[in-house]
Design an enzyme around this catalytic site. Structure first.
Site, mmCIF file in Angstrom:
data_model
loop_
_atom_site.group_PDB
_atom_site.id
_atom_site.type_symbol
_atom_site.label_atom_id
_atom_site.label_comp_id
_atom_site.label_asym_id
_atom_site.label_seq_id
_atom_site.Cartn_x
_atom_site.Cartn_y
_atom_site.Cartn_z
ATOM 1 N N ASP A 40 0.821 -1.212 0.000
ATOM 2 C CA ASP A 40 0.000 0.000 0.000
ATOM 3 C C ASP A 40 0.856 1.265 0.000
ATOM 4 O O ASP A 40 2.073 1.206 0.206
ATOM 5 C CB ASP A 40 -0.962 -0.001 1.205
ATOM 6 C CG ASP A 40 -0.280 -0.401 2.510
ATOM 7 O OD1 ASP A 40 0.955 -0.307 2.588
ATOM 8 O OD2 ASP A 40 -0.983 -0.803 3.439
ATOM 9 N N GLU B 2 -9.540 -2.003 5.466
ATOM 10 C CA GLU B 2 -10.129 -1.691 6.762
ATOM 11 C C GLU B 2 -11.344 -2.589 7.021
ATOM 12 O O GLU B 2 -11.874 -3.205 6.094
ATOM 13 C CB GLU B 2 -10.543 -0.210 6.782
ATOM 14 C CG GLU B 2 -9.364 0.755 6.628
ATOM 15 C CD GLU B 2 -8.451 0.836 7.869
ATOM 16 O OE1 GLU B 2 -8.222 -0.194 8.524
ATOM 17 O OE2 GLU B 2 -7.961 1.945 8.148
ATOM 18 N N ASN C 139 -6.990 -3.219 14.442
ATOM 19 C CA ASN C 139 -8.390 -3.449 14.043
ATOM 20 C C ASN C 139 -8.517 -4.637 13.080
ATOM 21 O O ASN C 139 -9.565 -4.844 12.485
ATOM 22 C CB ASN C 139 -8.998 -2.184 13.414
ATOM 23 C CG ASN C 139 -8.337 -1.813 12.087
ATOM 24 O OD1 ASN C 139 -7.433 -2.511 11.620
ATOM 25 N ND2 ASN C 139 -8.785 -0.739 11.466
ATOM 26 N N HIS D 192 -6.868 -5.111 10.258
ATOM 27 C CA HIS D 192 -6.639 -4.874 8.831
ATOM 28 C C HIS D 192 -5.338 -5.506 8.360
ATOM 29 O O HIS D 192 -4.398 -5.689 9.134
ATOM 30 C CB HIS D 192 -6.714 -3.373 8.475
ATOM 31 C CG HIS D 192 -5.532 -2.541 8.881
ATOM 32 N ND1 HIS D 192 -5.597 -1.169 8.965
ATOM 33 C CD2 HIS D 192 -4.252 -2.865 9.218
ATOM 34 C CE1 HIS D 192 -4.420 -0.690 9.317
ATOM 35 N NE2 HIS D 192 -3.587 -1.696 9.475
#
Ligand code: PGA
Length: 269
Positions: A67, A144, A137, A139
């Site tokens: 990313d 997400e 979280n 990811h």
């Protein structure tokens, strides 16, 4: 799914480095998927050491990073391109032309960037080994919670929790992007082998949800349950919420003689 619980963060990095070097020995022209963040830095340090000791060459490999922030030019020290140059590429014998990051300027169409990135991975022959971290979280990449589990490389708007987690890396006056281009879950699942590294108690719940939780878009890393060759290398702190932790430790000790005799199923042929 292979779950290896190592003593501490250093042992996680060491096992990760062993895995990369095994791949390089077998396939010097391997295609590797790489990641940024705090977790892989120790792994990259070990790879740099091995290179300096003449034990590993990266001359023939091709890399694709997961990313990049949108609107970050490569020369911005906060860009993931800069991170990779600084933490790994500038210190090994890799050819920069063979390293890829899904860079997307503010004027670029992220959809076109995503499609071109997917094509480039495919032209390179697909990813042999994808290294992953995990967000608190759940990811992977910047996929997400509630991203499609069939997603491909595209733009994502970051959650508040990710922006907060990453704010430690930005000074108060610095621009912190909220948009990124990320490889998708389907893109990641196409890698021939994936290895997720996680260290620290702040990752323990996400690791539990990824390994033992239901397959759910809520915890994106749980999609790795669907991968034939997914290895989690985690330290004791990151393993602390696992219900099956003792089973994974026992399974690893039982597996050792079988691996010594026949090789690890998770290694690529
Ligand atoms: P970290 O990030 O290694 O900095 O904890 C991991 C991630 O968000 O994927």
């Amino acid at each position: 799914m292979e779950v290896i619980i190592a003593k501490d963060a250093d042992a996680v990095a060491e096992l990760g480095a062993q895995l990369v070097c095994e791949l390089l020995n077998k396939k010097p022209e391997a295609v590797m998927g790489l990641t940024t963040g705090s977790t892989p830095i120790a792994l990259y340090q070990k790879l740099i050491q091995r290179h300096q000791q003449g034990e590993a060459s990266f001359r023939a490999i091709t890399t694709f990073n997961l990313d990049e922030y949108i609107g970050m030019t490569a020369d911005n020290p906060q860009s993931y391109r800069s991170f990779m140059n600084r933490e790994l590429f500038d210190q090994i014998d890799i050819l920069k032309a063979n390293t890829h990051v899904p860079s997307c300027g503010l004027e670029d169409n992220p959809r076109a960037i995503g499609a071109a990135y997917e094509r480039a991975i495919s032209v390179a022959g697909g990813i042999d080994l994808q290294i992953l971290g995990i967000g608190s979280n759940g990811h992977i990449g910047f996929n997400e919670p509630c991203s499609s589990l069939s997603s491909r490389t595209r733009m994502k708007i970051l959650t508040e929790s990710t922006v907060n987690d990453n704010s430690r890396l930005f000074s108060a006056e610095e621009f912190q992007p909220h948009l990124a281009v990320t490889m998708g879950i389907a893109s990641i699942l196409e890698s021939r082998r994936v290895t997720l590294l996680a260290t620290g108690a702040h990752k323990a719940e996400a690791v539990r949800d990824a390994i033992e939780g239901p397959l759910s878009a809520r915890c994106q890393a749980s999609a790795l349950q669907m991968h034939e060759r997914a290895t989690f290398i985690i330290d004791e702190a990151a393993a602390s919420c696992l219900e099956y932790g003792d089973y994974f430790r026992w399974a690893n000790s039982e597996n050792t003689p079988i691996i010594e005799k026949f090789g690890n199923f998770y290694e690529l042929d």
